[in-house]
Design an enzyme around this catalytic site. Structure first.
Site, PDB file in Angstrom:
ATOM      1  N   ASP A   1       1.021  -1.177   0.117  1.00  0.00           N
ATOM      2  CA  ASP A   1       0.019  -0.173  -0.092  1.00  0.00           C
ATOM      3  C   ASP A   1       0.902   1.282   0.088  1.00  0.00           C
ATOM      4  OD1 ASP A   1      -2.378   1.519   0.562  1.00  0.00           O
ATOM      5  OD2 ASP A   1      -1.786   1.714   2.425  1.00  0.00           O
ATOM      6  N   LEU A   2       0.621   2.361  -0.463  1.00  0.00           N
ATOM      7  CA  LEU A   2       1.332   3.321  -0.555  1.00  0.00           C
ATOM      8  C   LEU A   2       1.006   4.392   0.748  1.00  0.00           C
ATOM      9  CD1 LEU A   2       3.360   5.414  -2.195  1.00  0.00           C
ATOM     10  CD2 LEU A   2       0.899   6.607  -3.230  1.00  0.00           C
ATOM     11  N   ASP A   3       0.000   4.962   0.765  1.00  0.00           N
ATOM     12  CA  ASP A   3      -0.372   6.156   2.072  1.00  0.00           C
ATOM     13  C   ASP A   3      -0.260   5.450   3.474  1.00  0.00           C
ATOM     14  OD1 ASP A   3      -0.734   8.314   0.254  1.00  0.00           O
ATOM     15  OD2 ASP A   3      -2.766   7.329  -0.346  1.00  0.00           O
TER      16      ASP A   3
ATOM     17  N   THR B   1       1.659  10.177   3.788  1.00  0.00           N
ATOM     18  CA  THR B   1       0.670  11.171   3.014  1.00  0.00           C
ATOM     19  C   THR B   1      -0.785  11.432   3.652  1.00  0.00           C
ATOM     20  OG1 THR B   1       0.525   9.382   1.677  1.00  0.00           O
ATOM     21  CG2 THR B   1       1.693  11.212   0.708  1.00  0.00           C
TER      22      THR B   1
ATOM     23  N   LYS C   1      -8.783   6.769   6.353  1.00  0.00           N
ATOM     24  CA  LYS C   1      -7.297   6.081   5.973  1.00  0.00           C
ATOM     25  C   LYS C   1      -7.746   4.881   5.282  1.00  0.00           C
ATOM     26  CE  LYS C   1      -3.835   7.421   9.142  1.00  0.00           C
ATOM     27  NZ  LYS C   1      -2.914   7.140  10.290  1.00  0.00           N
TER      28      LYS C   1
ATOM     29  N   SER D   1      -2.367   0.615  -4.589  1.00  0.00           N
ATOM     30  CA  SER D   1      -3.110   1.593  -3.543  1.00  0.00           C
ATOM     31  C   SER D   1      -4.306   2.162  -4.222  1.00  0.00           C
ATOM     32  CB  SER D   1      -1.944   2.771  -3.707  1.00  0.00           C
ATOM     33  OG  SER D   1      -2.568   3.746  -3.414  1.00  0.00           O
ATOM     34  N   ALA D   2      -5.276   2.605  -3.213  1.00  0.00           N
ATOM     35  CA  ALA D   2      -6.294   3.156  -3.610  1.00  0.00           C
ATOM     36  C   ALA D   2      -6.391   4.612  -4.361  1.00  0.00           C
ATOM     37  CB  ALA D   2      -7.250   3.287  -2.376  1.00  0.00           C
TER      38      ALA D   2
ATOM     39  N   LYS E   1     -10.776  -1.250  -1.470  1.00  0.00           N
ATOM     40  CA  LYS E   1     -10.578  -2.320  -0.361  1.00  0.00           C
ATOM     41  C   LYS E   1     -11.685  -1.865   0.825  1.00  0.00           C
ATOM     42  CE  LYS E   1      -5.636  -1.029  -0.841  1.00  0.00           C
ATOM     43  NZ  LYS E   1      -4.561  -0.436  -0.516  1.00  0.00           N
TER      44      LYS E   1
ATOM     45  N   GLU F   1       0.276  -3.145   4.681  1.00  0.00           N
ATOM     46  CA  GLU F   1      -0.965  -2.337   4.631  1.00  0.00           C
ATOM     47  C   GLU F   1      -0.826  -1.774   6.051  1.00  0.00           C
ATOM     48  OE1 GLU F   1      -3.555  -0.659   3.943  1.00  0.00           O
ATOM     49  OE2 GLU F   1      -3.822  -1.475   1.906  1.00  0.00           O
ATOM     50  N   ASP F   2      -1.616  -0.435   6.227  1.00  0.00           N
ATOM     51  CA  ASP F   2      -1.628   0.191   7.239  1.00  0.00           C
ATOM     52  C   ASP F   2      -3.196   0.353   7.840  1.00  0.00           C
ATOM     53  OD1 ASP F   2      -2.191   2.238   5.380  1.00  0.00           O
ATOM     54  OD2 ASP F   2      -2.020   3.824   6.720  1.00  0.00           O
TER      55      ASP F   2
HETATM   56  C1  BG6 Z   1      -5.827   5.843   0.105  1.00  0.00           C
HETATM   57  C2  BG6 Z   1      -5.704   6.809   1.420  1.00  0.00           C
HETATM   58  O1  BG6 Z   1      -4.470   5.454  -0.064  1.00  0.00           O
HETATM   59  O2  BG6 Z   1      -6.187   6.629  -0.960  1.00  0.00           O
HETATM   60  C3  BG6 Z   1      -7.158   7.498   1.484  1.00  0.00           C
HETATM   61  O3  BG6 Z   1      -5.447   6.150   2.539  1.00  0.00           O
HETATM   62  C4  BG6 Z   1      -7.485   8.282   0.158  1.00  0.00           C
HETATM   63  O4  BG6 Z   1      -6.972   8.493   2.708  1.00  0.00           O
HETATM   64  C5  BG6 Z   1      -7.437   7.139  -1.084  1.00  0.00           C
HETATM   65  O5  BG6 Z   1      -8.921   8.848   0.425  1.00  0.00           O
HETATM   66  C6  BG6 Z   1      -7.788   7.881  -2.349  1.00  0.00           C
HETATM   67  O6  BG6 Z   1      -6.804   8.815  -2.453  1.00  0.00           O
HETATM   68  P1  BG6 Z   1      -6.793   9.918  -3.779  1.00  0.00           P
HETATM   69  O7  BG6 Z   1      -5.182  10.534  -3.886  1.00  0.00           O
HETATM   70  O8  BG6 Z   1      -7.116   9.260  -5.006  1.00  0.00           O
HETATM   71  O9  BG6 Z   1      -7.520  10.946  -3.399  1.00  0.00           O
HETATM   72 MG    MG Z   2      -2.700   3.157   3.554  1.00  0.00          MG
END
Ligand code: BG6
Ligand code: MG
Length: 219
Positions: A8-10, A16, A44, A115-116, A146, A170-171
């Site tokens: 996962d990224l964030d 972030t 999150k 990542s989402a 997810k 993952e966090d």
């Molecule tokens: C996830 C974050 O990785 O991405 C969420 O944990 C965020 O907080 C989601 O809403 C969507 O991100 P983005 O950058 O497409 O708005």
């Molecule tokens: Mg995350």
């Protein structure tokens, strides 16, 4: 055997979450209410539009806006978020991550992003991490958020590795559930008690090695 690690990224590679939170706070302020850090926790791992619903609910405004207005607000939040991440540097990569990714590649392990976020590529580029990934699956490539396993299943498929040979980092609890539903093992990163369903828990990547991963996971 482990042949692929999916990250996962964030909150796993970079912190972030603080920028997402600040951008939501700015929107909430414009709408005239406070958005607390505790409420921010709930966004999150959650998609942009689902996060907006959480914010509006916090201000008691969940039924006030049309879909069109909501799309406009989400776009406005994203502009604000982009202002933060466009200034990011490699210094913001969380401790130990860069070294661990390099070690995986040296071991011949496939490294995938799951990542989402629709901004994942911008962040990886800013942090000079893009070349470390064999494949990048982000919010522009998946339709189900997810805890649906789609993002991780797609990542494994793109590198041709069976789910049982994949480990997800993952966090967010929704991400651990997504990994389990994809038939993968998981590492919960960051130490939140909400990650107790993960195969293994890890506070940080500092000092963490592939050998330790194998010892704890590949039994
Ligand atoms: C996830 C974050 O990785 O991405 C969420 O944990 C965020 O907080 C989601 O809403 C969507 O991100 P983005 O950058 O497409 O708005
Ligand atoms: Mg995350």
């Amino acid at each position: 055997m482990i042949s692929c690690c999916i990250f996962d990224l964030d909150g796993v590679i970079v912190d972030t979450a603080k920028y997402h939170y600040l951008a939501w706070v700015e929107l909430a302020q414009k709408l005239g209410f406070e958005f607390t850090p505790e409420q921010g926790e709930l966004t999150k791992g959650v998609s942009r539009m689902a996060s907006l619903d959480i914010v509006l609910r916090a201000g008691g405004m969940e039924d006030r806006f049309s879909e069109e207005e909501k799309l406009r607000m989400a776009a406005e939040k994203n502009e604000c978020y982009l202002r933060f991440i466009s200034r990011m540097t490699a210094d913001e990569v969380l401790p130990g991550v860069d070294r661990f990714l390099k070690e995986l590649r040296d071991e011949g392990i496939k490294v995938v992003l799951g990542s989402a976020s629709k901004n994942a590529r911008v962040i990886l580029d800013r942090c000079r991490l893009t070349p470390q990934f064999d494949r990048i699956v982000d919010g522009t490539l998946v339709s189900k958020a997810k805890p649906d396993p789609e993002v991780f299943a797609k990542g494994a498929e793109l590198v041709g590795i069976a789910p049982r040979a994949c480990v997800v980092f993952e966090d967010a609890a929704a991400g651990i559930e997504a990994a389990t539903r994809a038939g993968m093992r998981s590492v919960g990163v960051g130490g939140s008690p909400l990650l107790d369903k993960a195969t293994l828990q890890l506070k940080s990547f500092e000092g963490f090695t592939f050998e330790q991963l194998l010892r704890h996971i590949d039994r």
